[in-house]
Design a protein around this motif. Sequence first.
Motif, short mmCIF file in Angstrom:
data_model
loop_
_atom_site.label_atom_id
_atom_site.label_comp_id
_atom_site.label_asym_id
_atom_site.label_seq_id
_atom_site.Cartn_x
_atom_site.Cartn_y
_atom_site.Cartn_z
N MET A 11 0.82 -1.22 0.00
CA MET A 11 0.00 0.00 0.00
C MET A 11 0.85 1.26 0.00
SD MET A 11 -3.19 -1.03 2.45
CE MET A 11 -3.95 0.55 2.24
N ARG A 12 1.99 1.22 0.68
CA ARG A 12 2.84 2.42 0.73
C ARG A 12 3.39 2.74 -0.66
NH1 ARG A 12 7.90 3.47 4.79
NH2 ARG A 12 8.17 5.64 4.23
N TRP A 13 3.80 1.72 -1.41
CA TRP A 13 4.28 1.96 -2.78
C TRP A 13 3.15 2.49 -3.66
CZ3 TRP A 13 7.79 3.38 -5.89
CH2 TRP A 13 7.62 3.23 -7.25
N ARG A 14 1.97 1.90 -3.55
CA ARG A 14 0.85 2.35 -4.38
C ARG A 14 0.51 3.81 -4.09
NH1 ARG A 14 -0.78 -3.10 -3.54
NH2 ARG A 14 -2.13 -2.54 -1.81
N ALA A 15 0.60 4.22 -2.81
CA ALA A 15 0.34 5.62 -2.45
C ALA A 15 1.43 6.53 -3.02
CB ALA A 15 0.25 5.78 -0.94
N ALA A 16 2.69 6.10 -2.94
CA ALA A 16 3.79 6.90 -3.48
C ALA A 16 3.67 7.00 -5.00
CB ALA A 16 5.13 6.29 -3.09
N ARG A 17 3.28 5.92 -5.65
CA ARG A 17 3.10 5.91 -7.11
C ARG A 17 2.00 6.88 -7.51
NH1 ARG A 17 -0.32 3.21 -10.70
NH2 ARG A 17 0.63 2.64 -12.68
N ALA A 18 0.88 6.83 -6.79
CA ALA A 18 -0.23 7.74 -7.08
C ALA A 18 0.20 9.20 -6.88
CB ALA A 18 -1.44 7.41 -6.20
N ALA A 19 0.96 9.47 -5.82
CA ALA A 19 1.43 10.84 -5.57
C ALA A 19 2.38 11.30 -6.67
CB ALA A 19 2.12 10.91 -4.21
N ALA A 20 3.22 10.40 -7.17
CA ALA A 20 4.15 10.75 -8.26
C ALA A 20 3.38 11.07 -9.55
CB ALA A 20 5.13 9.61 -8.51
N ILE A 21 2.31 10.35 -9.80
CA ILE A 21 1.50 10.60 -11.00
C ILE A 21 0.82 11.96 -10.88
CG2 ILE A 21 -0.58 9.85 -12.23
CD1 ILE A 21 0.36 6.94 -11.61
N VAL A 22 0.29 12.28 -9.70
CA VAL A 22 -0.33 13.59 -9.47
C VAL A 22 0.71 14.70 -9.62
CG1 VAL A 22 -1.44 15.05 -7.74
CG2 VAL A 22 -2.23 12.71 -8.07
N ALA A 23 1.90 14.48 -9.03
CA ALA A 23 2.96 15.49 -9.10
C ALA A 23 3.41 15.75 -10.54
CB ALA A 23 4.16 15.05 -8.26
N ALA A 24 3.30 14.73 -11.39
CA ALA A 24 3.68 14.87 -12.80
C ALA A 24 2.54 15.48 -13.62
CB ALA A 24 4.07 13.52 -13.38
N GLY A 25 1.45 15.81 -12.97
CA GLY A 25 0.32 16.40 -13.68
C GLY A 25 -0.38 15.41 -14.58
N GLY A 26 -0.20 14.12 -14.30
CA GLY A 26 -0.85 13.09 -15.11
C GLY A 26 -0.24 12.94 -16.49
N MET A 27 0.95 13.49 -16.69
CA MET A 27 1.61 13.42 -18.00
C MET A 27 2.90 12.62 -17.90
SD MET A 27 -0.55 15.13 -19.72
CE MET A 27 0.15 15.60 -21.28
N CYS A 28 3.21 11.88 -18.95
CA CYS A 28 4.45 11.11 -19.01
C CYS A 28 5.63 12.08 -19.08
CB CYS A 28 4.45 10.20 -20.23
SG CYS A 28 6.00 9.30 -20.45
N GLN A 29 6.64 11.84 -18.27
CA GLN A 29 7.81 12.71 -18.24
C GLN A 29 8.75 12.44 -19.41
OE1 GLN A 29 8.08 15.24 -15.62
NE2 GLN A 29 5.97 14.58 -15.89
N LEU A 30 8.56 11.32 -20.12
CA LEU A 30 9.40 10.99 -21.27
C LEU A 30 8.81 11.49 -22.59
CD1 LEU A 30 10.47 7.36 -20.33
CD2 LEU A 30 11.80 9.47 -20.12
#
Length: 66
Positions: A11-30
């Motif tokens: 669950m901790r990884w899933r929460a961190a993953r979700a936060a990273a996606i939000v921080a990226a504005g829902g856009m692929c960084q590549l």
Amino acid sequence: MAKPPGRNDNMRWRAARAAAIVAAGGMCQLCGQPLAPDAPRNSPAETCVDHVTPLYLGGAPYDLAN
């Protein structure tokens, strides 16, 4: 056998993953395309979140800066 910290199956990884996606504005960084976080695993549209510093080199598994 217990898995090492930073694995993508808790669950901790899933929460961190979700936060990273939000921080990226829902856009692929590549490629700059919108992410599809609900895409099935192993599909071409699967959203992948990587660590900047690999865990085996001491990267923090849940730190958004990593």
